[in-house]
Design an enzyme around this catalytic site. Structure first.
Site, mmCIF file in Angstrom:
data_model
loop_
_atom_site.group_PDB
_atom_site.id
_atom_site.type_symbol
_atom_site.label_atom_id
_atom_site.label_comp_id
_atom_site.label_asym_id
_atom_site.label_seq_id
_atom_site.Cartn_x
_atom_site.Cartn_y
_atom_site.Cartn_z
ATOM 1 N N LYS A 55 4.218 4.876 9.877
ATOM 2 C CA LYS A 55 4.290 3.626 9.108
ATOM 3 C C LYS A 55 5.464 3.663 8.130
ATOM 4 C CE LYS A 55 -0.598 2.919 8.871
ATOM 5 N NZ LYS A 55 -1.816 3.012 8.087
ATOM 6 N N ASP A 68 -4.553 -4.715 5.945
ATOM 7 C CA ASP A 68 -5.410 -4.228 7.040
ATOM 8 C C ASP A 68 -6.450 -5.281 7.436
ATOM 9 O OD1 ASP A 68 -4.822 -1.834 8.213
ATOM 10 O OD2 ASP A 68 -6.033 -0.595 6.856
ATOM 11 N N GLN A 73 -5.976 4.405 3.963
ATOM 12 C CA GLN A 73 -6.129 5.017 5.286
ATOM 13 C C GLN A 73 -7.539 5.584 5.449
ATOM 14 O OE1 GLN A 73 -3.675 5.067 7.728
ATOM 15 N NE2 GLN A 73 -5.277 5.904 9.043
#
Ligand code: NDP
Length: 299
Positions: free
Chosen positions: A53, A120, A97
């Site tokens: 990322k 997200d 995460q």
């Protein structure tokens, strides 16, 4: 192999280039999009994903920030890191995460993320907006990447029976919600299966589009697939391989070679859905920038 190989690596690169072009315009206007990640502990798969990322962001000209916390960090310390990024004006979108360590209430942490920065799409507000078909919802990157792939590969979704195997909040459920939207890349008839589904093969064999996200290596075999179906393999599984440098290799949830003899199109693992996920996260970051600046929402 008779099926067309759906090349997520190439498509993901194209999308990242489109993002980079838009970033350049924003930078010229004095806005540098920023994406943040909170990484707790040292899960090896998460490390790889976060590194990728960061690299993708920098290549596109975005600011990339990773907040690392020790695996023993308390829930309050993680919430404090979330609060920091919520308040940081240079970060337009960020994510926590997962998986988080077992002592942490993941739901509580995800609910602390400012919904306007929730790239997200896991905050309940964005989940609700997605279900309602609100275009300002942040769409979870993996299923959104699947839809982009179907659109860009010219695969007709309207009227198709899409069978999704897996009902996680990260992949299966938002996948179903996207495929039933009334618009491009949607209008499917959807069926969602899970570990309690009875006679799974009889259901998967009805699929025109079969999306598999269960986390079991080569679970879907050729006899579970209707001839001519489009097969999207979201799974990423490590299997031991003494000939591989690391001692393992990555395979999907679909038994690729035999299924490719039956399907009309199929995604490989690696190089299928994975690269689309990162690309769509960047698209979501641009969406966050646009929405925070009061600009119209793009595609
Ligand atoms: P979860 O473990 O959260 O969910 C798995 C789902 O599969 C559950 O709904 C479970 O059912 C279902 N399932 C498990 N076994 C069976 C079975 N035998 N038959 C039918 N259904 C079954 O996984 P995720 O959704 O997070 O991830 C799925 C896979 O996708 C993993 O391999 C993961 O690594 C990969 N992944 C890949 C991404 C990418 O970018 N390519 C991104 C995210 C995930 P039940 O609910 O009944 O337990």
């Amino acid at each position: 192999m008779t099926a067309r190989r759906l090349d997520g690596a190439a498509l993901g690169k194209t999308i990242r280039e489109e993002v980079a072009a838009e970033v350049a315009l924003l930078v010229a206007d004095g806005i540098r999009p920023g994406l943040g990640v909170i990484l707790v502990g040292e899960d090896p798969a998460s490390e790889v994903y976060v590194r990728n990322k960061g690299r993708a962001c920098e290549e596109a000209g975005m600011k990339s920030v990773t907040r690392r916390l020790d695996g023993t960090a308390s829930e309050e310390e993680i919430l404090a890191a979330v609060d920091d990024l919520n308040a940081d004006e240079s970060i337009h979108g960020f994510l926590v995460q997962t998986p988080l360590p077992k002592h942490v209430d993941t739901e509580r942490v995800l609910r602390r993320v400012d919904p306007s920065k929730d790239v997200d799409g896991f905050h309940p507000l964005n989940v609700g907006k997605l279900v309602l078909g609100d275009p300002t919802a942040f769409k979870p990157a993996t299923p959104s990447g699947v839809v982009q792939m179907l659109l860009r590969e010219g695969i007709e979704t309207a009227g198709a029976h899409a069978v999704i195997v897996g009902r996680s909040t990260i992949v299966g459920r938002p996948m179903a919600n996207l495929l039933i939207q009334n618009g491009p890349g949607g209008n499917c008839t959807t069926t969602v299966c899970h570990s309690r589904s009875r006679d799974l093969p009889s259901i998967t064999r009805q699929a025109d589009i079969l999306v598999v996200a269960i986390g079991r290596a080569k679970f879907v075999t050729a006899d579970m697939v209707k001839p001519g179906a489009v097969v999207i393999d979201v799974g990423i599984n490590r299997v031991e391989d003494a000939t591989a440098k690391r001692g393992y290799r990555l395979v999907g949830d679909v038994d690729f070679e035999p299924v490719a003899e039956v399907a009309s199109a199929i995604t490989p693992v690696p190089g299928g859905v994975g690269p689309m996920t990162i690309a769509m996260l960047m698209v979501n970051t641009l969406q966050a920038v646009r929405q925070q600046a009061g600009l119209p929402v793009g595609k």
